[in-house]
Scaffold this motif. Structure first.
Motif, short mmCIF file in Angstrom:
data_model
loop_
_atom_site.label_atom_id
_atom_site.label_comp_id
_atom_site.label_asym_id
_atom_site.label_seq_id
_atom_site.Cartn_x
_atom_site.Cartn_y
_atom_site.Cartn_z
N TYR A 15 13.43 -70.01 -50.06
CA TYR A 15 14.11 -70.51 -48.83
C TYR A 15 13.90 -69.44 -47.73
CZ TYR A 15 16.97 -74.05 -51.19
OH TYR A 15 17.53 -74.98 -51.75
N PRO A 16 13.18 -69.53 -46.91
CA PRO A 16 13.02 -68.30 -45.81
C PRO A 16 14.18 -68.36 -45.07
CG PRO A 16 11.72 -70.59 -45.06
CD PRO A 16 12.26 -70.58 -46.46
N GLY A 17 14.38 -67.03 -44.65
CA GLY A 17 15.74 -66.73 -43.67
C GLY A 17 15.70 -65.13 -43.56
N LYS A 18 16.26 -65.08 -42.37
CA LYS A 18 16.81 -63.85 -41.91
C LYS A 18 18.30 -63.28 -41.87
CE LYS A 18 12.80 -63.73 -38.76
NZ LYS A 18 12.64 -63.59 -37.32
N LEU A 19 18.77 -61.93 -41.99
CA LEU A 19 20.14 -61.69 -41.71
C LEU A 19 20.12 -61.75 -40.30
CD1 LEU A 19 22.97 -61.24 -42.89
CD2 LEU A 19 22.16 -58.76 -43.16
N THR A 20 20.31 -62.50 -39.58
CA THR A 20 20.38 -62.68 -38.00
C THR A 20 21.74 -61.91 -37.42
OG1 THR A 20 21.47 -64.74 -37.82
CG2 THR A 20 18.87 -64.46 -37.93
N PRO A 21 21.63 -61.31 -36.31
CA PRO A 21 22.81 -60.71 -35.80
C PRO A 21 23.77 -61.96 -35.57
CG PRO A 21 20.98 -59.90 -34.36
CD PRO A 21 20.43 -61.09 -35.60
N PHE A 22 23.51 -63.17 -35.25
CA PHE A 22 24.41 -64.34 -35.20
C PHE A 22 25.09 -64.68 -36.42
CE2 PHE A 22 25.06 -68.89 -35.45
CZ PHE A 22 25.94 -69.12 -34.64
N VAL A 23 24.59 -64.53 -37.47
CA VAL A 23 25.25 -65.02 -38.66
C VAL A 23 25.89 -63.84 -39.03
CG1 VAL A 23 23.68 -64.10 -40.63
CG2 VAL A 23 24.93 -66.33 -40.90
#
Length: 522
Positions: A15-23
């Motif tokens: 699963y692609p994904g980032k540790l975003t500021p939003f999350v």
């Protein structure tokens, strides 16, 4: 630049994904739900060691406390009414967590958090203006109802929002806010106890309205989790929300797996009865034994009776409250160690190191208290070095708990349940936790009076048992997406006899067959 990660161990898809500021911000706000639990744990022991509070509501304990210091120190706080004041909250939390399961499943995690905040606020208001013991108990019951809802929904919310590579660290935000709540409560108790007129306890108890407002407002502004939105039929919105929280457009693979898991869960008419199926045996075992063992580490005895405990072993009122502040500070700082290391070192290594350290510290504290107090509870003159040694090893014990059983006792159960049993299983987890917190809180002062320093040996025995259990029966769950967790049970030396190859297999998504490297365990 946000950190990014993909789960791929050679022959599987990721699963692609980032540790975003939003999350990150979302999980921090949601994690604040632990403040209400932590604040209450810290505040309870503080007010029950304030002479003005005891004189007003528990005069028999007050008279015993003011009696000649040659009396048995182990038994000075032994009062069923006093322990009922503390433990009634956990009985209410136990009952509300059962109702919270249905609310969390049908209306979403946010609504459950909202109910928790509102109920906790009402309880804090009543306690702050309490005129009699009955008002204290009613307030405590409402606080308990609030905690039951919050503890049911917040760990699930965090596990579902966080990218799996960072799930451990973000989920432990819940435990960190518990420890911060305890620390704030201990500091406030120390200063409120000095207020002339003896009404500082009202500020301590009423101050719980502040963390209640934080979780209430937070629940109104937080987004719902994609899992919860899919569960309630909002698929288009869920896809957009998943894109936003992962920070990438390519979320089809994860989204399809979540939809497949949701479809499978809808085929389950009775999630409570479903828990008893053979293939869910490992999940049910962990949902019961992990919170059971967490309470029998003895940590809540230390945390919500810390001022009472330190007072019992010879500290004055001010000194005992300051010692509680010190242990609260250690608790919060050590939780940061867990946040740093849980996704690097894994769950099992933290469990086992923490258990070993707690066992050693409890044995030393038992020896120290036994040597000075003996069995009659009359210590005579207590030297300063003795107080330093006791506080030091209690702090080392609290630190070990704070980076092991404290956060992992909430993290591991919340990340191992398939969607079809998730709300029901989390309710079992919270209910068992609250049930044994209630039992330990209700009988602790009586046990201290009768077992004396042997109480620490009692808890040390269970720390040994739980460490053996973790070593042999808990597989490593680090770095594995929630919807892929079935594979760890299939590859485990013991649980594979209950979970067959046909269990948790995806027809396009519920459980994917992946390489073996990520699932190695004992």
């Amino acid at each position: 630049m946000p950190a990014a990660g993909v789960f791929d161990n050679g022959n599987g898809k990721g699963y692609p994904g980032k540790l975003t500021p939003f999350v990150t911000v979302t999980c921090i706000v949601a994690g604040m739900g632990g403040l209400i639990f932590g604040y209450d744990i810290g505040i309870s022991g503080g007010v029950t060691s304030m002479p003005s509070f005891l004189k007003r509501f528990f005069p028999s304990v007050y008279r015993k406390q003011q009696a000649n210091s040659s009396t048995n120190q182990y038994c000075q706080y032994n009062s069923e009414t006093l322990t009922l004041f503390t433990s009634s909250l956990y009985l209410a939390a136990l009952l509300s967590s059962l109702v919270a399961s249905s609310v969390t499943r049908k209306f979403g995690r946010k609504k459950s958090m909202l109910f928790g905040g509102v109920l906790f606020f009402a309880g804090a208001l009543i306690n702050g203006f309490a005129q009699g013991v009955w008002m204290l108990i009613v307030g405590r019951l409402l606080l308990g109802f609030g905690i039951g809802f919050a503890n049911q929904s917040v760990p699930l919310y965090l596990s579902e929002m966080a990218p799996y590579k960072y799930r451990g660290a973000l989920n432990i935000g819940f435990q960190l806010s518990i420890t911060i709540g305890i620390l704030i409560a201990n500091v406030l108790n120390y200063f409120f106890a000095k207020i002339k007129g003896g009404w500082g306890w009202r500020l301590s108890l009423g101050g719980a309205m502040v963390p209640a407002l934080i979780i209430t407002i937070g629940s109104l502004v937080l987004p719902d989790t994609p899992n919860s939105m899919i569960e309630r039929g909002q698929r288009d919105e869920a896809r957009e929300k998943l894109r936003k929280i992962r920070g990438v457009n390519d979320v089809d693979e994860e989204f399809n797996d979540l939809v497949a898991a949701s479809e499978a869960s809808k085929q389950v008419e009775h999630p409570w009865g479903n828990l008893l199926k053979r293939k869910y045996r490992p999940h049910l075992t962990m949902a019961i034994l992990i919170p059971f063992f967490q309470q029998l580490t003895g940590i809540n005895v230390i945390m919500f009776y810390a001022p009472v405990l330190f007072n019992t072993i010879g500290f004055g009122n001010d000194a005992s409250l300051m010692s509680a502040v010190i242990t609260g500070l250690v608790n919060a700082c050590a939780t940061l160690v867990s946040i740093y290391g849980v996704d690097k070192w894994g769950r099992r290594s933290l469990f086992l190191e923490g258990g070993t350290q707690m066992l050693i510290c409890q044995a030393i504290v038992a020896a120290c208290i036994g040597a000075k107090f003996g069995v009659d509870g009359n210590p005579g003159e207590l030297p300063k070095w003795y107080a330093v040694v006791v506080v030091l090893f209690i702090c080392l014990y609290v630190a070990a708990f704070a980076w092991s059983w404290g956060p992992l006792g909430w993290l591991v159960p919340s990340e191992i349940f398939p969607l079809e049993i998730r709300s029901a299983a989390q309710s079992v987890n919270v209910s068992v936790n609250m049930a044994f917190t209630f039992v330990v809180a209700q009988i602790f002062l009586n046990m201290l009076c009768h077992l004396k320093f042997g109480l620490f040996i009692f808890f040390a025995f269970f720390v040994l048992v739980m460490s053996i259990f973790i070593f042999f029966f808990l597989p490593e769950t680090n770095g594995i997406p929630i919807e892929e967790m079935g594979q760890v049970w299939k590859n485990h030396w013991f649980w594979s006899r209950y979970v067959g190859e046909d269990d948790f297999v995806s027809n396009g998504g519920v459980e994917l067959q992946k390489g073996s490297n990520a699932f190695n365990n004992v």
